[in-house]
Write an enzyme that holds these catalytic residues in place. Structure first.
Site, mmCIF file in Angstrom:
data_model
loop_
_atom_site.group_PDB
_atom_site.id
_atom_site.type_symbol
_atom_site.label_atom_id
_atom_site.label_comp_id
_atom_site.label_asym_id
_atom_site.label_seq_id
_atom_site.Cartn_x
_atom_site.Cartn_y
_atom_site.Cartn_z
ATOM 1 N N THR A 1 -13.084 52.097 23.162
ATOM 2 C CA THR A 1 -11.699 51.944 22.722
ATOM 3 C C THR A 1 -10.892 51.211 23.784
ATOM 4 O OG1 THR A 1 -11.306 54.200 23.507
ATOM 5 C CG2 THR A 1 -11.648 53.902 21.143
ATOM 6 N N HIS A 2 -9.688 50.777 23.400
ATOM 7 C CA HIS A 2 -8.908 49.887 24.252
ATOM 8 C C HIS A 2 -8.705 50.423 25.665
ATOM 9 C CE1 HIS A 2 -5.069 48.468 25.991
ATOM 10 N NE2 HIS A 2 -5.509 47.292 25.598
ATOM 11 N N GLY A 3 -8.200 51.644 25.788
ATOM 12 C CA GLY A 3 -7.901 52.189 27.108
ATOM 13 C C GLY A 3 -9.113 52.261 28.002
#
Length: 226
Positions: free
Chosen positions: A183-185
């Site tokens: 995921t992005h983070g």
């Protein structure tokens, strides 16, 4: 393998090509962000005119309308006022909801918990996504617009998306309630070399803004120190 040398050479060429051109992937995103900024400015300018015409109470009410409803409001200078207040109230109710961690395509809610016996007492168990251990002040945010970060802070939030990326320059650790390895983070934290954990249930409630915490990005847990 007999053709190993040839495959190795091809792989090296592809790696060099990827490193040369991968930066261009940011150009479409840059263009989209620039254009949407202009769209937003134009919409808010129109909203200002509707406020002056007593059609809207405040410019931000425009976000409660569909584009077709906005066109009609601009054309007729009339608006079904309860629509705006009703949708704003619905939005506030939705903001307070806590979605399930896992929801299948059949609508089944899958619940579970981490089972780890090797952690300190009161540790918040999580999924390690970026290695390292870091200690600092927790900044608990639900909206990037409220960000007042100082160098060395640890960002604690529900999740991040590309709009949060500028904050990663200042922080030295990341804690999110949802997410996974890709995921992005998690991806951005690894790119910046920031210790990070995700999947910390109710992190934004259990961790208070300003508390000192320690993030164990290698072992996957968070300690609240003070």
């Amino acid at each position: 393998m007999p053709d190993g040398e040839q495959k190795a050479g091809e792989t090296q060429r592809m790696i060099r090509r990827l490193r040369t051109f991968i930066g261009y992937r940011e150009y479409p995103k840059y263009g989209i962000v620039n254009r949407y900024f202009l769209y937003k400015q134009a919409l808010l300018e129109e909203a200002g005119r509707l406020v002056r015409a007593n059609v809207l109470h405040e410019p931000e009410d425009i976000y409660a309308l569909t584009f077709q409803e906005l066109r009609e409001a601009v054309r007729t200078h009339t608006l079904d006022d309860p629509i705006v207040s009703k949708r704003k109230a619905e939005h506030e109710r939705h903001r307070k909801l806590t979605p399930p961690r896992v929801l299948t395509s059949e609508g089944e809610i899958v619940a579970g918990a981490y089972k780890r016996a090797d952690l300190p007492a009161d540790a918040l168990v999580s999924l390690p996504v970026s290695a390292g251990v870091v200690e600092g002040r927790a900044r608990v945010l639900s909206d990037m617009a409220d960000a007042e970060l100082e160098a060395g802070d640890i960002l604690v939030t529900t999740f991040t998306d590309p709009s949060w990326t500028p904050l990663f320059v200042s922080i030295k650790g990341l804690v999110t309630e949802v997410g996974g390895l890709m995921t992005h983070g998690a991806v951005i934290a690894r790119e910046y070399g920031l210790p990070a954990v995700v999947g910390v249930g109710n992190a934004t409630r259990l961790i208070k803004d300003g508390q000192r915490i320690r993030v164990h990005g290698t072992d996957g847990y968070v300690e609240i120190l003070a």
